[in-house]
Design a protein around this motif. Structure first.
Motif, mmCIF file in Angstrom:
data_model
loop_
_atom_site.group_PDB
_atom_site.id
_atom_site.type_symbol
_atom_site.label_atom_id
_atom_site.label_comp_id
_atom_site.label_asym_id
_atom_site.label_seq_id
_atom_site.Cartn_x
_atom_site.Cartn_y
_atom_site.Cartn_z
ATOM 1 N N THR A 142 83.058 -7.400 -4.424
ATOM 2 C CA THR A 142 82.659 -6.330 -5.364
ATOM 3 C C THR A 142 83.867 -5.444 -5.580
ATOM 4 O OG1 THR A 142 81.857 -4.971 -3.555
ATOM 5 C CG2 THR A 142 80.239 -6.357 -4.677
ATOM 6 N N ILE A 143 84.047 -5.059 -6.819
ATOM 7 C CA ILE A 143 85.193 -4.236 -7.205
ATOM 8 C C ILE A 143 84.673 -2.997 -7.918
ATOM 9 C CG2 ILE A 143 87.242 -4.135 -8.667
ATOM 10 C CD1 ILE A 143 87.694 -7.045 -8.139
ATOM 11 N N THR A 144 85.276 -1.886 -7.628
ATOM 12 C CA THR A 144 84.893 -0.629 -8.274
ATOM 13 C C THR A 144 85.875 -0.355 -9.399
ATOM 14 O OG1 THR A 144 84.060 0.184 -6.175
ATOM 15 C CG2 THR A 144 84.434 1.812 -7.895
ATOM 16 N N LEU A 145 85.347 -0.258 -10.597
ATOM 17 C CA LEU A 145 86.147 0.065 -11.779
ATOM 18 C C LEU A 145 85.426 1.176 -12.533
ATOM 19 C CD1 LEU A 145 86.895 -3.527 -13.106
ATOM 20 C CD2 LEU A 145 88.447 -2.083 -11.833
ATOM 21 N N ASN A 146 86.143 2.263 -12.816
ATOM 22 C CA ASN A 146 85.574 3.392 -13.571
ATOM 23 C C ASN A 146 84.295 3.907 -12.894
ATOM 24 O OD1 ASN A 146 87.657 2.967 -15.391
ATOM 25 N ND2 ASN A 146 86.387 1.723 -16.751
ATOM 26 N N MET A 170 81.579 -10.855 -15.347
ATOM 27 C CA MET A 170 81.282 -9.654 -14.556
ATOM 28 C C MET A 170 79.796 -9.318 -14.703
ATOM 29 S SD MET A 170 84.443 -7.221 -15.576
ATOM 30 C CE MET A 170 84.216 -6.037 -14.297
ATOM 31 N N LYS A 171 79.273 -8.679 -13.656
ATOM 32 C CA LYS A 171 77.938 -8.099 -13.751
ATOM 33 C C LYS A 171 77.904 -6.891 -12.844
ATOM 34 C CE LYS A 171 75.755 -10.915 -10.230
ATOM 35 N NZ LYS A 171 74.652 -11.772 -9.870
ATOM 36 N N LEU A 172 77.053 -5.962 -13.167
ATOM 37 C CA LEU A 172 76.945 -4.765 -12.349
ATOM 38 C C LEU A 172 76.368 -5.123 -10.997
ATOM 39 C CD1 LEU A 172 75.639 -2.209 -14.969
ATOM 40 C CD2 LEU A 172 77.819 -2.139 -13.803
ATOM 41 N N ALA A 173 76.973 -4.614 -9.945
ATOM 42 C CA ALA A 173 76.506 -4.890 -8.602
ATOM 43 C C ALA A 173 75.282 -4.037 -8.307
ATOM 44 C CB ALA A 173 77.606 -4.601 -7.592
ATOM 45 N N LYS A 174 74.409 -4.535 -7.498
ATOM 46 C CA LYS A 174 73.180 -3.809 -7.186
ATOM 47 C C LYS A 174 73.374 -2.870 -6.029
ATOM 48 C CE LYS A 174 70.367 -7.512 -8.907
ATOM 49 N NZ LYS A 174 69.393 -8.501 -8.662
#
Length: 167
Positions: A136-140, A163-167
């Motif tokens: 998981t990567i944090t962007l913005n 990409m998809k938003l992580a839960k």
């Protein structure tokens, strides 16, 4: 009816004897020339046959050597580059710099695969997939995870991700 008495004339006897002797001599000359030419042709054919056999032996030796070298080279193929492409970054309005940072972070996780044997990396492809999909990567200020759409293993590992938003 009788046969004309030509046997009594010496001119006719000489003519017929000349024709017979000339025919015999010409036949002997023909056989000699034909035999000499055939012998020459047979020698050429034998030389060519020997040369063909020798070239076929040489060819089989070369083919065996190349087969061994190809087999060794296939065994020795190593991973030399890792290419990662994220396809749907525009859906989440991610700028190019952040996208490059994400690709670099994923590439850094796969860096231990560089200079590894292609066969061993392919055998551990599930581990490679889990490594990418569990990252998981944090962007913005948002956390993203990835889904592998395509992965190709050769001297360059090419990975296409979504990409998809992580839960």
């Amino acid at each position: 009816m009788r046969i004309p008495p030509l046997y009594r004339r010496p001119e006719w006897q000489r003519l017929l004897a000349g024709i017979a002797v000339g025919g015999c001599i010409s036949w002997v000359i023909f056989l000699f020339m034909f035999g000499a030419l055939q012998e020459k042709q047979a020698k050429i054919l034998e030389d060519q046959r020997d040369k063909i056999i020798q070239l076929e032996k040489d060819k089989s030796i070369w083919q065996e050597d190349f087969a061994e070298l190809n087999k060794k080279n296939q065994e020795l193929l190593t991973i030399q580059n890792i290419s990662i492409k994220i396809t749907n970054a525009s859906k989440y309005n991610i700028d190019d710099l952040s996208l490059d940072e994400a690709e670099d972070a994923l590439r850094e996780d796969l860096r231990p695969l560089l200079a590894k044997d292609l066969n061993s990396v392919y055998k551990n492809k599930e581990l490679v997939k889990r490594t990418i999909e569990n990252k998981t990567i944090t962007l913005n200020d948002k956390r993203y995870s990835f889904v592998i759409k395509e992965i190709f293993f050769y001297t360059t590992i090419q990975v296409t991700l979504e990409m998809k938003l992580a839960k």
